[in-house]
Design a protein around this motif. Structure first.
Motif, PDB file in Angstrom:
ATOM      1  N   LEU A 131      86.135  21.118 143.812  1.00 43.92           N
ATOM      2  CA  LEU A 131      86.835  22.354 143.448  1.00 43.92           C
ATOM      3  C   LEU A 131      87.278  23.109 144.691  1.00 43.92           C
ATOM      4  O   LEU A 131      88.387  23.652 144.743  1.00 43.92           O
ATOM      5  CB  LEU A 131      85.939  23.240 142.578  1.00 43.92           C
ATOM      6  CG  LEU A 131      85.636  22.729 141.174  1.00 43.92           C
ATOM      7  CD1 LEU A 131      84.652  23.653 140.470  1.00 43.92           C
ATOM      8  CD2 LEU A 131      86.911  22.574 140.361  1.00 43.92           C
ATOM      9  N   SER A 132      86.417  23.132 145.704  1.00 43.22           N
ATOM     10  CA  SER A 132      86.768  23.789 146.969  1.00 43.22           C
ATOM     11  C   SER A 132      87.960  23.095 147.629  1.00 43.22           C
ATOM     12  O   SER A 132      88.869  23.761 148.143  1.00 43.22           O
ATOM     13  CB  SER A 132      85.563  23.785 147.909  1.00 43.22           C
ATOM     14  OG  SER A 132      85.881  24.407 149.122  1.00 43.22           O
ATOM     15  N   ASP A 133      87.985  21.777 147.580  1.00 41.65           N
ATOM     16  CA  ASP A 133      89.118  21.018 148.144  1.00 41.65           C
ATOM     17  C   ASP A 133      90.414  21.340 147.408  1.00 41.65           C
ATOM     18  O   ASP A 133      91.468  21.503 148.024  1.00 41.65           O
ATOM     19  CB  ASP A 133      88.846  19.513 148.090  1.00 41.65           C
ATOM     20  CG  ASP A 133      87.737  19.067 149.029  1.00 41.65           C
ATOM     21  OD1 ASP A 133      87.356  19.845 149.933  1.00 41.65           O
ATOM     22  OD2 ASP A 133      87.238  17.929 148.855  1.00 41.65           O
ATOM     23  N   TYR A 134      90.349  21.424 146.075  1.00 40.26           N
ATOM     24  CA  TYR A 134      91.535  21.807 145.299  1.00 40.26           C
ATOM     25  C   TYR A 134      91.984  23.211 145.705  1.00 40.26           C
ATOM     26  O   TYR A 134      93.173  23.473 145.869  1.00 40.26           O
ATOM     27  CB  TYR A 134      91.247  21.782 143.797  1.00 40.26           C
ATOM     28  CG  TYR A 134      91.092  20.410 143.190  1.00 40.26           C
ATOM     29  CD1 TYR A 134      91.794  19.306 143.666  1.00 40.26           C
ATOM     30  CD2 TYR A 134      90.254  20.214 142.109  1.00 40.26           C
ATOM     31  CE1 TYR A 134      91.648  18.055 143.090  1.00 40.26           C
ATOM     32  CE2 TYR A 134      90.103  18.976 141.518  1.00 40.26           C
ATOM     33  CZ  TYR A 134      90.798  17.904 142.011  1.00 40.26           C
ATOM     34  OH  TYR A 134      90.648  16.659 141.436  1.00 40.26           O
ATOM     35  N   GLY A 135      91.020  24.113 145.832  1.00 43.37           N
ATOM     36  CA  GLY A 135      91.330  25.483 146.225  1.00 43.37           C
ATOM     37  C   GLY A 135      91.966  25.542 147.602  1.00 43.37           C
ATOM     38  O   GLY A 135      92.868  26.350 147.851  1.00 43.37           O
ATOM     39  N   TYR A 136      91.500  24.689 148.507  1.00 35.77           N
ATOM     40  CA  TYR A 136      92.049  24.656 149.867  1.00 35.77           C
ATOM     41  C   TYR A 136      93.543  24.313 149.824  1.00 35.77           C
ATOM     42  O   TYR A 136      94.350  24.931 150.511  1.00 35.77           O
ATOM     43  CB  TYR A 136      91.292  23.635 150.716  1.00 35.77           C
ATOM     44  CG  TYR A 136      91.505  23.794 152.200  1.00 35.77           C
ATOM     45  CD1 TYR A 136      90.620  24.549 152.953  1.00 35.77           C
ATOM     46  CD2 TYR A 136      92.584  23.204 152.840  1.00 35.77           C
ATOM     47  CE1 TYR A 136      90.809  24.709 154.321  1.00 35.77           C
ATOM     48  CE2 TYR A 136      92.783  23.353 154.197  1.00 35.77           C
ATOM     49  CZ  TYR A 136      91.893  24.108 154.938  1.00 35.77           C
ATOM     50  OH  TYR A 136      92.094  24.275 156.285  1.00 35.77           O
ATOM     51  N   ARG A 137      93.889  23.347 148.979  1.00 34.50           N
ATOM     52  CA  ARG A 137      95.304  22.971 148.846  1.00 34.50           C
ATOM     53  C   ARG A 137      96.142  24.139 148.333  1.00 34.50           C
ATOM     54  O   ARG A 137      97.259  24.355 148.787  1.00 34.50           O
ATOM     55  CB  ARG A 137      95.443  21.791 147.888  1.00 34.50           C
ATOM     56  CG  ARG A 137      94.862  20.511 148.405  1.00 34.50           C
ATOM     57  CD  ARG A 137      95.126  19.419 147.399  1.00 34.50           C
ATOM     58  NE  ARG A 137      94.219  18.313 147.569  1.00 34.50           N
ATOM     59  CZ  ARG A 137      94.038  17.373 146.664  1.00 34.50           C
ATOM     60  NH1 ARG A 137      94.707  17.403 145.530  1.00 34.50           N
ATOM     61  NH2 ARG A 137      93.200  16.382 146.880  1.00 34.50           N
ATOM     62  N   VAL A 138      95.586  24.860 147.381  1.00 29.08           N
ATOM     63  CA  VAL A 138      96.284  26.022 146.833  1.00 29.08           C
ATOM     64  C   VAL A 138      96.381  27.116 147.890  1.00 29.08           C
ATOM     65  O   VAL A 138      97.424  27.748 148.053  1.00 29.08           O
ATOM     66  CB  VAL A 138      95.562  26.546 145.569  1.00 29.08           C
ATOM     67  CG1 VAL A 138      96.126  27.889 145.125  1.00 29.08           C
ATOM     68  CG2 VAL A 138      95.647  25.524 144.442  1.00 29.08           C
ATOM     69  N   GLY A 139      95.299  27.337 148.628  1.00 30.50           N
ATOM     70  CA  GLY A 139      95.265  28.392 149.642  1.00 30.50           C
ATOM     71  C   GLY A 139      96.308  28.232 150.720  1.00 30.50           C
ATOM     72  O   GLY A 139      96.921  29.212 151.168  1.00 30.50           O
TER      73      GLY A 139
END
Length: 190
Positions: free
Chosen positions: A50-58
């Motif tokens: 989930l953090s990796d997905y968030g990083y892409r969004v960020g």
């Protein structure tokens, strides 16, 4: 009658209307968790995913916000970039500012962003066997990407910290790299 432009034809300038419906967003997020859950081995792996997905969004959020601001200036100090995240960025993503920003008392390189009622957790029901899962790891990834992309290397984690009246209260813990704190001290001595 004038036809409303589709999302790809709209201007990137700030709009007064929300870009996405809350129910659609939470449904997509729930599906993302279910999809990821089938491809990991445990809660820590799921939070990392989930953090990796968030990083892409960020990374994309940082790019969009930089384009919209058009000021041409980049934050070089810790507090202004954190205020930028807890204010305009939080409002752009969640429709409100973060509830608080605090500096860690034990370590000078730690800061905490608190959200009393995180939108991502509000509509997610977590099974009993996964009760330790914090869906806000996605938000932690977004924050980490914005800080990394702004030249503030750090490690960001999300922690559920229920408090009276706010059972979903979440703290985003930011631990800055030593180089950031050295740069910050250099600014203070000027």
């Amino acid at each position: 009658m004038m036809k409303k432009p589709n999302i790809l034809e709209r201007s990137l300038q700030k709009s007064k209307n929300a870009e996405i419906n809350l129910s659609a967003f939470t449904f997509m997020f729930s599906e993302m968790i279910q999809y990821s859950q089938k491809r990991v081995h445990g809660i820590q792996d799921l939070e990392k995913k989930l953090s990796d997905y968030g990083y892409r969004v960020g990374i994309r959020v940082l790019e969009l916000s930089a384009w919209r601001e058009k000021s041409g200036r980049r934050e070089t100090r810790v507090l202004p970039i954190l205020y930028f995240i807890t204010g305009p960025i939080w409002k752009m993503l969640f429709g409100k500012q973060a509830d608080s920003l605090e500096k860690g008392t034990e370590n000078e390189d730690e800061y905490m962003i608190s959200d009393n009622e995180p939108i991502l957790s509000k509509f997610i029901s977590i099974p009993r066997e996964m009760s330790l899962l914090n869906p806000s790891a996605f938000v932690g990834g977004i924050v980490e990407a914005i800080l990394d992309g702004s030249q503030f290397p750090c490690r960001v984690t999300a922690h559920s910290t229920p408090i009276e009246g706010f059972p979903l209260h979440t703290t985003i813990l930011i631990k800055f790299d030593k180089s950031v704190m050295q740069r910050e001290k250099a600014f203070e001595t000027r």
